[in-house]
Design an enzyme around this catalytic site. Structure first.
Site, PDB file in Angstrom:
ATOM      1  CB  VAL A   7      -0.933   0.023   1.233  1.00 31.14           C
ATOM      2  CG1 VAL A   7      -1.957   1.143   1.091  1.00 31.14           C
ATOM      3  CG2 VAL A   7      -1.623  -1.310   1.414  1.00 31.14           C
ATOM      4  CB  THR A  10      -0.468   7.798  -5.063  1.00 27.88           C
ATOM      5  OG1 THR A  10       0.673   7.172  -5.682  1.00 27.88           O
ATOM      6  CG2 THR A  10      -0.033   9.117  -4.445  1.00 27.88           C
ATOM      7  N   GLY A  86       9.953   3.700   7.873  1.00 29.54           N
ATOM      8  CA  GLY A  86       8.849   3.261   7.026  1.00 29.54           C
ATOM      9  C   GLY A  86       8.989   1.794   6.641  1.00 29.54           C
ATOM     10  CG  ASP A  88       8.076   2.657   2.189  1.00 27.60           C
ATOM     11  OD1 ASP A  88       8.389   2.879   3.381  1.00 27.60           O
ATOM     12  OD2 ASP A  88       7.913   3.575   1.356  1.00 27.60           O
TER      13      ASP A  88
END
Length: 234
Positions: A7, A10, A86, A88
């Site tokens: 996720v 955007t 983060g 990611d």
């Protein structure tokens, strides 16, 4: 089959994983009848996940939310407060270490923001930088100046601009590539011992204009999510 979900800020990226093989699919093409588990890496808004989580709840499919830890396998997080990194970035670092275990890695994930992280061949994450993404750099510059402007036709090129839109777009590109070079310099070793990995929406463009050998991996975060699942299930 395990469903891997990335996720972003955007967009949502979904992949199926069967026998360690990752295949990116459209959200509408998920074969829910064979999904046994869902693993999620989330930095973006919950609304992007609504369809997936609703379906998982309806079908009683277990959902695992990936979290950053101080260590995952051989990879050690540079942040003393590792929860602030983060997910990611963490999964990108983890994926690169296990994809290239004999090399130091510079990980470049460029989308809404551009992230540059450095991890040694021993698995020590040295830290990284977060920069505005190429579009964000341009928008910030144009919105805060009176005579600087850009356009949608000009390309991103690593050369001196000879008009204002070129100067703006090329400046954003060069600034980001400069951060990649600075990341390489942190390792203080021969480049032959370093693997540069690009990912994200602008990763392919950056790799195209990066002069040293490098690779672009479209599903880097998903590969790291698969690694995370492997360690969680041990």
């Amino acid at each position: 089959m395990r469903l891997l979900v990335d996720v972003g800020n955007t967009a949502l990226k979904v992949a199926s994983e069967v026998n360690n093989n990752i295949t990116i699919i459209e959200e509408g093409d998920i074969n829910w009848s064979v999904v046994k588990e869902i693993a999620i890496a989330q930095v973006g808004p919950n609304k992007l996940l609504e369809n997936v989580t609703t379906k998982a709840q309806q079908l009683s499919i277990p959902v695992r939310q990936a979290k950053v830890t101080c260590q995952l396998g051989a990879v050690k997080c540079a942040y003393p407060q590792f929860q602030n990194l983060g997910i990611d970035r963490w999964l990108g670092v983890v994926a690169c270490h296990y994809l290239y275990p004999n090399k130091h890695c510079v990980v470049v994930d460029s989308g809404t923001a551009s992230k540059v992280d450095v991890v040694t061949k021993a698995g020590e994450h040295l830290g990284g930088w977060i920069l505005p993404g190429l579009d964000m750099m341009i928008e910030s510059l144009v919105s805060n100046t009176q005579k600087v402007f850009s356009d949608s036709e000009s390309l991103f090129l690593p050369e001196l601009g000879r008009n204002t839109p070129n100067a703006v777009k090329n400046g954003a590109l060069i600034a980001t590539l400069g951060a990649v070079e600075a990341g390489i310099a942190q390792l203080n070793c021969d480049f032959e011992d370093i693997q540069v990995v690009f990912a994200g929406g602008y990763g392919e463009l950056l790799q195209l204009h990066f002069e040293k050998p490098s690779v672009f991996i479209d599903d880097l975060v998903l590969k790291g999510l698969r690694n995370w699942c492997e360690f969680i299930h041990k």
